[in-house]
Structure formats: structure tokens, C-alpha cells
Scaffold this active site. Sequence first.
Site, short mmCIF file in Angstrom:
data_model
loop_
_atom_site.label_atom_id
_atom_site.label_comp_id
_atom_site.label_asym_id
_atom_site.label_seq_id
_atom_site.Cartn_x
_atom_site.Cartn_y
_atom_site.Cartn_z
N ASN A 171 -4.65 -9.55 -3.92
CA ASN A 171 -5.69 -9.49 -4.96
C ASN A 171 -7.08 -9.57 -4.34
O ASN A 171 -8.00 -10.10 -4.94
CB ASN A 171 -5.48 -10.64 -5.95
N GLY A 202 -8.96 -6.91 -3.36
CA GLY A 202 -9.79 -5.72 -3.54
C GLY A 202 -10.69 -5.79 -4.76
O GLY A 202 -10.29 -6.30 -5.82
N HIS A 240 -4.88 -6.04 4.52
CA HIS A 240 -3.85 -6.94 3.95
C HIS A 240 -2.81 -7.37 4.98
O HIS A 240 -1.99 -8.25 4.71
CB HIS A 240 -3.18 -6.34 2.71
N ASN A 290 1.44 -5.54 -4.24
CA ASN A 290 0.05 -5.31 -4.62
C ASN A 290 -0.18 -5.76 -6.05
O ASN A 290 0.64 -5.51 -6.94
CB ASN A 290 -0.30 -3.82 -4.51
N GLY A 291 -1.35 -6.37 -6.29
CA GLY A 291 -1.66 -6.85 -7.63
C GLY A 291 -1.83 -5.75 -8.65
O GLY A 291 -1.70 -5.99 -9.86
N ASP A 292 -2.12 -4.52 -8.21
CA ASP A 292 -2.30 -3.42 -9.16
C ASP A 292 -1.02 -2.62 -9.38
O ASP A 292 -1.04 -1.56 -10.00
CB ASP A 292 -3.43 -2.49 -8.70
N LYS A 333 -4.85 3.39 -8.32
CA LYS A 333 -5.92 3.55 -7.34
C LYS A 333 -7.12 4.28 -7.94
O LYS A 333 -8.23 4.20 -7.41
CB LYS A 333 -5.42 4.32 -6.11
#
Length: 456
Positions: free
Chosen positions: A78, A80, A185, A213-215, A362
Site C-alpha cells: 500500500n 503507492g 516493493h 497488491n492493495g489494488d 493501474k
Amino acid sequence: MSETALHRAQAKMQARGVAQPAIDVFSYYVQLAESGETGLIRESDIDPLVDPPRLADVTVDPADASAALRQTVIIKLNGGLGTSMGLDKAKTLLPVREGKSFLDLLVEQVQFARREHGAALPLIFMDSFRTSDDTLEHLAQHEGLPVDGLPLDFLQNSEPKLLADTLEPVAWDADPELEWCPPGHGDIYTALLTSGLLDLLLDKGFRYASVTNGDNLGAAPDATLAGWFAGTGAPFASEVCLRTPNDRKGGHLAVRKADGQLILRESAQTASDDLDAFQDIERHSYFNTNNLWLDLQQLKDIMAERKGVLGLPLIVNRKTVDPADKASPKVIQLETAMGAAIEVFPGSQAIAVERDRFQPVKTTNELLLLRSDVFDLRDDGRLVATADQPRVSLDDRYYKLIGDFEQRVRVVPSLRQAHSLTVEGDWTFDAAVTVVGDGVLKDEGEARSVPEGTLG
């Protein structure tokens, strides 16, 4: 970089309070950058990864699966800011569905799995110094989220940006914070160590970590995967998916001929005369989803053996010190990717999962898709595709930045019957629109609204 310049960079990190192991890692990569390390992986030195085990074929006793999940911690990247989408805070704070953000849905996924399996299942975010405060403030809205004695986040380390021509640490009086960057990361392994979280998790009986990834809302806690990983005894595993033509430029897994070790090869590690083989999705069929599994005890052991320096492949990221000012000094950022650790751990594994465990956001193209009726939001916090996912291409001039996107997509179009949606020009969706087949909006040379009805 002169020895004096390196000492200045090290002193700058010490003054900021960066832990010594992180300074040692930074120094290691400075030396690699100085030596001209390319990290190239030749096609002649690898074999394709073929026929990894498939999650769909895995059978794990339900009791063993739940037991493994009870020893698992969920870690979400997290750090980004989503700057490419015009954000100045954590991307995971963006609303996705029904007013719920990525963070809200990640919490719902974990809380559902806790109830289903009777697991503590800590949820911990690896934040950067730019995302931590906003993230923790938002998470405070969720009651019962913290697990006794464990934090909700730990911080990535930070390192100085280096002038591209001299490798001196850059000075930027206009905004001194811009002199710093996270080390990619791949820093997660160092950060787990330097934060004390690795030892704390082991002391509290947690043996495994699911890192994603958080997304990526597709990578919900999965007991079968946890049980499979625990049963392998492997130190590390990567979830992989079959590549499609859209994935041909992304990294793929392969097998090193010299020792049979699984490795990750990115485009930046590919020689120009190997690019055709790199992009051949029939030959190299599996890509790394960045959904990783770690055995925390084995991670601690190898970190001790290597004195905190795992030796991941170097990525040199070239930017300007102020990303918004292309006239500002050119700098390099020394980074690593966490998925590349697959080559560091002997006995690493890969497991093929369905594409629904890989739903990264993204760009606003993917955000529109997640907000559309192609996905249903389930009670367990998962967004599940109920139709084939169409290709979405929005004009970067008008939709790339989140503020522009929100202004123009006031009513999300129906995409369940779409094969693709291409928007060229300045169009506003402010009425109910159903896209059928291939929907195309051409640039009319002026701002227009999409009329209610069917497009395509």
C-alpha cells in the site's frame, strides 16, 4: 559514485533514522549500479515453466486448510500514491463500488474469512511514509480490525534519490521530501526485518504470509491456497496465470537451466535479440500475478544467512527529482521487485490460479470495468465477474487523471454485453448507456454527452 558520495548517502539515511540493514541493502545496490549490472537473463539459459500445479486440481483437507489459514497473516502492499492517475494519497482510498474503497473491500474480505474459518487472520499494510497516515485514519472506521499486539501497518524503508550522472544523493530545497523514494516493493523483506514485524509475527504463532497488491481485489484470503502452501514445505510460492496477448510485454516465470531454479524474467532483463521469445506466450505461458506466499520462519533464516541482503535483481528507475517538473535534475532510483525473490529461495513453487485472482487497477480503464455491471459485489467483499471482461480504452487526454474521469463518468455504462469500449475525445457519460459488442465514440472536436440508449 565516489566513496565519499556513498558515505554521504549513508549518512543521510542514518540521519533520517533508516535502519542499518536497509542502509546495507542500499549500499549493495549502489555497488551493482556502479558496476554496470544489467541483470539480463538470456533465453539460452532458461527453459519455459510448463504444467505447474493448478489450484483447481488441488485437494486439501478442509481442517488442514483452516489450520493453515489460522497461521497466516495477510499483507497488502500500500505504498503507492497512484500519481499516474493524478492522486496524492494512497490509491486504495479510491471508491470502487457502493461508496466502498479498496481498503473497505479488503477489510470485508478478511473479516468474512475470519468468521468462516475461526482465524485471527491479521490484516497488515506495508505503507510508505506518504500513505501511512491517511490509511490508518481510514482503517480506524472498522471496528475489531486490529489483532491483539499487532500493528495495522509497517513502513517501507526510504532511500535517497541519486543524481543520474554522478550518483551523488540529490538535494532539492524546494521540497526536501522529494529527495527520497521507496526502494520498490522488493523492500518488503528488509522492511519486515527492520520493523521487527517478522519476529513479532513468529512469536505470536504466525508461520505464513499471503502478500498481494492493495489494488488487486481478486486476491481474497483463500484457505485452500494456504493449505496447499503449508503442505509443500516450500519457503516461497508465486501464484501465476496463463498469459494472453495483452500480457506479452509483462514478466514471466521460467526455469534456470543451471540449477532448475524458478526465476522471474521482466522485459528490462531481456536482451533485444531475445524479445521475440520473451513475448511468445505459447513458449512462456505463465506470468507472475504478484500474489505471493512466504514461510516466515524460512524467510528469517535466509535473511540471517545473508546478513539481511537477499540479493534480488536490481531495477534502475530513471526519473526527475520532481516528477511533475521534467526540467528538474535527472535522478535514478534503485529498486527491486518482490516477485523476483522466487529465485532466492531454493525449492520455491508456483501454482496456476484462475484470472479472477488477478484484478489490478493501474489505470481508469480498469477502474471503470470494476465499477460496471460486469462485476458483482458479493457479501464476502469480492468483486466477481459475471460476464466476459471487455477491453476498455479511454482517451488519456480526458480520462487518465481521476478528477477528469470522475467528472466525465457520472453514470457508469452497462458493459455486460460489450466486447470492447473505445472512447476518443471529450465525452461525458451522464445518462444510462448500454454498450453492445464493440462500442466506439469518435472524437467530435468538442465536448459531448453520450446519449441515453445503446452504443455499439
